[in-house]
Write a protein that holds these residues in place. Structure first.
Motif, PDB file in Angstrom:
ATOM      1  N   ILE A 118     -38.350 -22.824 -29.111  1.00  0.00           N
ATOM      2  CA  ILE A 118     -39.150 -22.719 -30.338  1.00  0.00           C
ATOM      3  C   ILE A 118     -40.352 -21.814 -30.102  1.00  0.00           C
ATOM      4  N   ARG A 119     -41.011 -21.986 -28.969  1.00  0.00           N
ATOM      5  CA  ARG A 119     -42.165 -21.144 -28.651  1.00  0.00           C
ATOM      6  C   ARG A 119     -41.759 -19.669 -28.602  1.00  0.00           C
ATOM      7  N   ALA A 120     -40.622 -19.385 -27.969  1.00  0.00           N
ATOM      8  CA  ALA A 120     -40.151 -18.003 -27.876  1.00  0.00           C
ATOM      9  C   ALA A 120     -39.849 -17.430 -29.261  1.00  0.00           C
ATOM     10  N   LEU A 121     -39.276 -18.238 -30.128  1.00  0.00           N
ATOM     11  CA  LEU A 121     -38.996 -17.775 -31.496  1.00  0.00           C
ATOM     12  C   LEU A 121     -40.280 -17.450 -32.250  1.00  0.00           C
ATOM     13  N   VAL A 122     -41.274 -18.328 -32.121  1.00  0.00           N
ATOM     14  CA  VAL A 122     -42.555 -18.104 -32.797  1.00  0.00           C
ATOM     15  C   VAL A 122     -43.239 -16.857 -32.235  1.00  0.00           C
ATOM     16  N   GLU A 123     -43.243 -16.717 -30.919  1.00  0.00           N
ATOM     17  CA  GLU A 123     -43.880 -15.541 -30.309  1.00  0.00           C
ATOM     18  C   GLU A 123     -43.177 -14.255 -30.722  1.00  0.00           C
ATOM     19  N   ARG A 124     -41.851 -14.270 -30.777  1.00  0.00           N
ATOM     20  CA  ARG A 124     -41.104 -13.083 -31.198  1.00  0.00           C
ATOM     21  C   ARG A 124     -41.431 -12.735 -32.655  1.00  0.00           C
ATOM     22  N   ARG A 125     -41.514 -13.745 -33.493  1.00  0.00           N
ATOM     23  CA  ARG A 125     -41.847 -13.509 -34.908  1.00  0.00           C
ATOM     24  C   ARG A 125     -43.251 -12.934 -35.043  1.00  0.00           C
ATOM     25  N   LEU A 126     -44.208 -13.462 -34.274  1.00  0.00           N
ATOM     26  CA  LEU A 126     -45.576 -12.961 -34.326  1.00  0.00           C
ATOM     27  C   LEU A 126     -45.653 -11.508 -33.863  1.00  0.00           C
ATOM     28  N   GLN A 127     -44.915 -11.177 -32.820  1.00  0.00           N
ATOM     29  CA  GLN A 127     -44.886  -9.800 -32.324  1.00  0.00           C
ATOM     30  C   GLN A 127     -44.266  -8.862 -33.365  1.00  0.00           C
ATOM     31  N   ASN A 128     -43.191  -9.297 -33.998  1.00  0.00           N
ATOM     32  CA  ASN A 128     -42.541  -8.462 -35.012  1.00  0.00           C
ATOM     33  C   ASN A 128     -43.435  -8.258 -36.229  1.00  0.00           C
ATOM     34  N   ASP A 129     -44.187  -9.287 -36.611  1.00  0.00           N
ATOM     35  CA  ASP A 129     -45.065  -9.167 -37.766  1.00  0.00           C
ATOM     36  C   ASP A 129     -46.275  -8.285 -37.481  1.00  0.00           C
ATOM     37  N   SER A 130     -46.746  -8.276 -36.239  1.00  0.00           N
ATOM     38  CA  SER A 130     -47.925  -7.468 -35.912  1.00  0.00           C
ATOM     39  C   SER A 130     -47.553  -6.035 -35.520  1.00  0.00           C
ATOM     40  N   GLY A 131     -46.292  -5.802 -35.194  1.00  0.00           N
ATOM     41  CA  GLY A 131     -45.873  -4.480 -34.738  1.00  0.00           C
ATOM     42  C   GLY A 131     -45.162  -3.773 -35.761  1.00  0.00           C
TER      43      GLY A 131
END
Length: 131
Positions: A118-131
């Motif tokens: 779950i943490r990895a999914l959230v971190e990936r989503r945050l990276q995609n939204d900021s990049g």
């Protein structure tokens, strides 16, 4: 021609049939019934009724193959999952997805590996939204 009913969510038995149709792609009443666990022991007419209701609701479409109706999902499983979660968030969690996730994380007895996923999914989503 029957008028299609409009509804967003499936009943438990409708979802059971949709899960089988999603798994096999398309099929007749017999094909779907054959996928169910033997202990379900549903009559052919019950299966036909459920698939007709799904057709009426616009979740599947049917076509004739000889004398047999073949049913095919009109809605992808992931789209239905998203719709269901949005409805759950709106109706049970006051339209606050964070509360829904908090309940899942706190009460579901998740393993450490599940939490890391779950943490990895959230971190990936945050990276995609900021990049």
């Amino acid at each position: 021609m029957r008028k299609k009913k409009t509804t967003n969510l499936l009943t438990e038995v409708e979802l059971e049939f949709m899960n089988e149709l999603w798994a096999i792609g398309q099929g007749s009443v017999r094909d779907v019934l054959d996928c169910l666990p033997p202990e379900r022991n549903l009559a052919y007419t019950s299966g036909a009724t459920i698939l007709r209701i799904l057709d009426d609701k616009g979740f599947v479409e049917s076509r004739k193959d000889g004398k047999t109706l073949i049913y095919r999902p009109l809605l992808e499983k992931d789209r239905y999952q998203a719709r269901s979660l949005q409805n759950l968030s709106r109706t049970l969690f006051d339209d606050t997805p964070a509360t829904l996730v908090a309940r899942l994380v706190d009460d579901a007895g998740l393993s450490e590996a599940d939490l890391e996923d779950i943490r990895a999914l959230v971190e990936r989503r945050l990276q995609n939204d900021s990049g």
